[in-house]
Design a protein around this motif. Structure first.
Motif, PDB file in Angstrom:
ATOM      1  N   GLN A  39       9.898  -6.657   3.994  1.00 15.62           N
ATOM      2  CA  GLN A  39      10.686  -5.526   4.474  1.00 15.62           C
ATOM      3  C   GLN A  39      10.856  -4.466   3.391  1.00 15.62           C
ATOM      4  OE1 GLN A  39      11.853  -4.821   7.681  1.00 15.62           O
ATOM      5  NE2 GLN A  39      10.269  -6.355   7.958  1.00 15.62           N
ATOM      6  N   SER A  40      10.862  -4.906   2.134  1.00 12.74           N
ATOM      7  CA  SER A  40      10.924  -3.950   1.034  1.00 12.74           C
ATOM      8  C   SER A  40      10.282  -4.576  -0.200  1.00 12.74           C
ATOM      9  CB  SER A  40      12.365  -3.541   0.740  1.00 12.74           C
ATOM     10  OG  SER A  40      13.106  -4.649   0.304  1.00 12.74           O
ATOM     11  N   PHE A  41       9.734  -3.717  -1.041  1.00 14.91           N
ATOM     12  CA  PHE A  41       9.167  -4.144  -2.315  1.00 14.91           C
ATOM     13  C   PHE A  41       8.956  -2.923  -3.194  1.00 14.91           C
ATOM     14  CE2 PHE A  41       5.380  -3.235   0.188  1.00 14.91           C
ATOM     15  CZ  PHE A  41       4.551  -2.584  -0.697  1.00 14.91           C
ATOM     16  N   SER A  42       8.791  -3.186  -4.472  1.00 10.18           N
ATOM     17  CA  SER A  42       8.394  -2.121  -5.379  1.00 10.18           C
ATOM     18  C   SER A  42       7.419  -2.698  -6.389  1.00 10.18           C
ATOM     19  CB  SER A  42       9.602  -1.493  -6.077  1.00 10.18           C
ATOM     20  OG  SER A  42      10.172  -2.389  -6.976  1.00 10.18           O
ATOM     21  N   VAL A  43       6.575  -1.840  -6.877  1.00  9.35           N
ATOM     22  CA  VAL A  43       5.581  -2.232  -7.869  1.00  9.35           C
ATOM     23  C   VAL A  43       5.377  -1.055  -8.812  1.00  9.35           C
ATOM     24  CG1 VAL A  43       3.623  -1.517  -6.421  1.00  9.35           C
ATOM     25  CG2 VAL A  43       3.267  -3.190  -8.220  1.00  9.35           C
ATOM     26  N   VAL A  84       5.947   2.519  -7.109  1.00  8.98           N
ATOM     27  CA  VAL A  84       5.880   2.590  -5.657  1.00  8.98           C
ATOM     28  C   VAL A  84       7.009   1.739  -5.095  1.00  8.98           C
ATOM     29  CG1 VAL A  84       4.467   2.056  -3.640  1.00  8.98           C
ATOM     30  CG2 VAL A  84       3.366   2.867  -5.745  1.00  8.98           C
ATOM     31  N   THR A  85       7.812   2.317  -4.209  1.00  9.89           N
ATOM     32  CA  THR A  85       8.895   1.598  -3.549  1.00  9.89           C
ATOM     33  C   THR A  85       8.734   1.767  -2.047  1.00  9.89           C
ATOM     34  OG1 THR A  85      10.350   2.098  -5.410  1.00  9.89           O
ATOM     35  CG2 THR A  85      11.399   1.334  -3.388  1.00  9.89           C
ATOM     36  N   ARG A 135      10.037   4.062   5.234  1.00 10.31           N
ATOM     37  CA  ARG A 135      10.546   4.667   4.001  1.00 10.31           C
ATOM     38  C   ARG A 135       9.605   4.348   2.841  1.00 10.31           C
ATOM     39  NH1 ARG A 135      13.795   6.325   7.261  1.00 10.31           N
ATOM     40  NH2 ARG A 135      16.045   6.306   7.219  1.00 10.31           N
ATOM     41  N   ALA A 136       9.364   5.341   1.989  1.00  9.80           N
ATOM     42  CA  ALA A 136       8.552   5.109   0.795  1.00  9.80           C
ATOM     43  C   ALA A 136       8.845   6.173  -0.247  1.00  9.80           C
ATOM     44  CB  ALA A 136       7.064   5.122   1.126  1.00  9.80           C
ATOM     45  N   ALA A 137       8.710   5.764  -1.491  1.00  9.26           N
ATOM     46  CA  ALA A 137       8.830   6.676  -2.625  1.00  9.26           C
ATOM     47  C   ALA A 137       7.750   6.316  -3.632  1.00  9.26           C
ATOM     48  CB  ALA A 137      10.207   6.557  -3.272  1.00  9.26           C
ATOM     49  N   ARG A 175       5.483  13.847 -11.099  1.00 10.51           N
ATOM     50  CA  ARG A 175       5.438  14.289  -9.709  1.00 10.51           C
ATOM     51  C   ARG A 175       5.775  13.120  -8.802  1.00 10.51           C
ATOM     52  NH1 ARG A 175      -0.402  13.196  -9.082  1.00 10.51           N
ATOM     53  NH2 ARG A 175      -1.004  12.876 -11.215  1.00 10.51           N
ATOM     54  N   GLY A 176       5.898  13.397  -7.517  1.00  9.75           N
ATOM     55  CA  GLY A 176       6.266  12.312  -6.631  1.00  9.75           C
ATOM     56  C   GLY A 176       6.042  12.615  -5.164  1.00  9.75           C
ATOM     57  N   PHE A 177       6.250  11.578  -4.364  1.00  5.88           N
ATOM     58  CA  PHE A 177       6.064  11.600  -2.915  1.00  5.88           C
ATOM     59  C   PHE A 177       7.241  10.867  -2.295  1.00  5.88           C
ATOM     60  CE2 PHE A 177       4.780   8.933   0.674  1.00  5.88           C
ATOM     61  CZ  PHE A 177       4.229   9.852   1.548  1.00  5.88           C
TER      62      PHE A 177
END
Length: 131
Positions: free
Chosen positions: A15-19, A43-44, A50-52, A63-65
């Protein structure tokens, strides 16, 4: 390959993770000199929509997304610029729209996608896991 596929299946079910990744590559110039480039990307993901992605290039550029289920945003912190586009839906739809329709690069987009196992099966021919 089995370990890689288990990882891909785990990520698409999470459901959620970050790397955080540190990527480097060399570009050899015509005269033989090699120049090194690279970036750190965090990356989240929070499924389904949802993503960042935060990017810090080795030259210091940041920079970012972002995607919040309704809108995409891409920004350059150092240039003080940003762009947004309305796009409702899940993360896969947002990624496809960002890359295909807006013609924007999104390195590591496959990690965000629910299609990661399919992508790896099609693109990866060999993988080795060593402890």
């Amino acid at each position: 390959m089995a370990t890689l596929m288990r990882m891909a299946e785990f990520l698409v079910k999470a459901q959620s993770f970050s790397v955080t990744t540190d990527i480097g590559y060399d570009v050899e110039q015509d005269w033989g000199q090699k120049l090194e480039f690279g970036a750190t990307r965090k990356v989240t993901v929070r499924r389904p929509d949802r993503a960042a992605v935060d990017i810090a290039d080795r030259d210091g550029t940041r920079r970012g997304f972002r995607f919040d289920g309704k809108q995409l945003a891409f920004f350059g912190l150092d240039e003080k610029v940003y762009a947004t586009a309305q796009k409702s839906g899940d993360l896969d739809a947002a990624i496809a729209y960002f890359i295909q329709d807006l013609h924007m690069p999104l390195p590591l987009a496959e990690i965000l996608s629910n299609q990661l196992p399919k992508f790896l099966k099609e693109q990866v021919k060999e993988a080795y896991y060593k402890i």
